[in-house]
Design a protein around this motif. Structure first.
Motif, PDB file in Angstrom:
ATOM      1  N   GLY A 105       0.807  -1.219   0.000  1.00  0.00           N
ATOM      2  CA  GLY A 105       0.000   0.000   0.000  1.00  0.00           C
ATOM      3  C   GLY A 105       0.837   1.264   0.000  1.00  0.00           C
ATOM      4  O   GLY A 105       0.569   2.199  -0.758  1.00  0.00           O
ATOM      5  N   LEU A 106       1.854   1.313   0.845  1.00  0.00           N
ATOM      6  CA  LEU A 106       2.732   2.488   0.898  1.00  0.00           C
ATOM      7  C   LEU A 106       3.480   2.681  -0.417  1.00  0.00           C
ATOM      8  O   LEU A 106       3.611   3.806  -0.909  1.00  0.00           O
ATOM      9  N   THR A 107       3.941   1.595  -0.998  1.00  0.00           N
ATOM     10  CA  THR A 107       4.626   1.671  -2.294  1.00  0.00           C
ATOM     11  C   THR A 107       3.696   2.230  -3.363  1.00  0.00           C
ATOM     12  O   THR A 107       4.074   3.116  -4.140  1.00  0.00           O
ATOM     13  N   LEU A 108       2.463   1.738  -3.397  1.00  0.00           N
ATOM     14  CA  LEU A 108       1.488   2.232  -4.377  1.00  0.00           C
ATOM     15  C   LEU A 108       1.162   3.711  -4.155  1.00  0.00           C
ATOM     16  O   LEU A 108       1.028   4.470  -5.120  1.00  0.00           O
ATOM     17  N   ILE A 109       1.041   4.124  -2.910  1.00  0.00           N
ATOM     18  CA  ILE A 109       0.772   5.529  -2.616  1.00  0.00           C
ATOM     19  C   ILE A 109       1.902   6.405  -3.136  1.00  0.00           C
ATOM     20  O   ILE A 109       1.666   7.417  -3.807  1.00  0.00           O
ATOM     21  N   PHE A 110       3.141   6.019  -2.860  1.00  0.00           N
ATOM     22  CA  PHE A 110       4.283   6.818  -3.307  1.00  0.00           C
ATOM     23  C   PHE A 110       4.366   6.860  -4.836  1.00  0.00           C
ATOM     24  O   PHE A 110       4.616   7.913  -5.419  1.00  0.00           O
ATOM     25  N   THR A 145       3.639   9.852  -9.817  1.00  0.00           N
ATOM     26  CA  THR A 145       3.102   9.770 -11.176  1.00  0.00           C
ATOM     27  C   THR A 145       1.994  10.786 -11.422  1.00  0.00           C
ATOM     28  O   THR A 145       2.020  11.527 -12.412  1.00  0.00           O
ATOM     29  N   PHE A 146       1.004  10.836 -10.524  1.00  0.00           N
ATOM     30  CA  PHE A 146      -0.150  11.706 -10.754  1.00  0.00           C
ATOM     31  C   PHE A 146       0.147  13.178 -10.514  1.00  0.00           C
ATOM     32  O   PHE A 146      -0.578  14.037 -11.009  1.00  0.00           O
ATOM     33  N   THR A 147       1.198  13.474  -9.767  1.00  0.00           N
ATOM     34  CA  THR A 147       1.588  14.879  -9.627  1.00  0.00           C
ATOM     35  C   THR A 147       2.238  15.351 -10.914  1.00  0.00           C
ATOM     36  O   THR A 147       1.955  16.452 -11.397  1.00  0.00           O
ATOM     37  N   LEU A 148       3.081  14.520 -11.502  1.00  0.00           N
ATOM     38  CA  LEU A 148       3.788  14.909 -12.724  1.00  0.00           C
ATOM     39  C   LEU A 148       2.954  14.706 -13.981  1.00  0.00           C
ATOM     40  O   LEU A 148       3.109  15.446 -14.950  1.00  0.00           O
TER      41      LEU A 148
END
Length: 167
Positions: free
Chosen positions: A134-139, A144-147
């Protein structure tokens, strides 16, 4: 200890303009809100929580720590948009004080549940695996979604109508 959480969150609100002050630096935009989208506002909850848990590694020795971190990180990401989009569906407009209160309510609920998890006896190792994934997916999603944000409502700047970092 909880007082430090609120100080950290308050301080984070003060520095939300760092992206603009940095001359729209992409690295700064990954950490600090870069526009007025719901996605970017979630950074107000996410990164102070990350900082809190990094410092907590020094002081808190608990075998449920990783899972508590994951839950504390994910809950505001769910609660803040849920509250925002639910109440704005009824009132047809956002209300600043409700937005601020929903932020603090979400943080309070997340850390309350964190405390409850830390008070439990040792959880099964599967919970740590879930936390790591979960933490890996969040990061990955945040980077990705910020850029490269998808052009959907969650990522739309409510002021400019644009998506993502300023060009």
């Amino acid at each position: 200890m909880h007082f430090r959480i609120y100080i950290c969150c308050y301080f984070w609100h003060i520095i939300t303009f760092f992206y603009n002050w940095s001359g729209n630096n992409k690295v700064v935009g990954i950490i600090f809100p870069a526009n007025e989208s719901t996605w970017e506002h979630l950074k107000l909850a996410i990164f102070p929580t990350i900082i809190y848990f990094i410092f907590g590694l020094i002081y808190i020795k608990n075998q449920n720590y990783l899972f508590a971190f994951f839950v504390t990180l994910i809950l505001p990401m769910i609660l803040i948009p849920a509250i925002f989009y639910t109440y704005t569906a009824f009132v047809k407009n956002s209300i600043l004080i409700v937005d601020i209160l929903s932020y603090y309510l979400s943080i309070f609920i997340a850390f309350l549940i964190c405390y409850k998890i830390l008070c439990l006896s040792k959880l099964h190792f599967v919970f740590n695996i879930v936390a790591i994934i979960g933490l890996t997916l969040i990061f990955i999603c945040y980077l990705t979604f910020t850029l490269n944000p998808p052009e959907i409502f969650l990522f739309r700047d409510s002021v400019t109508g644009h998506y993502g970092l300023k060009k």
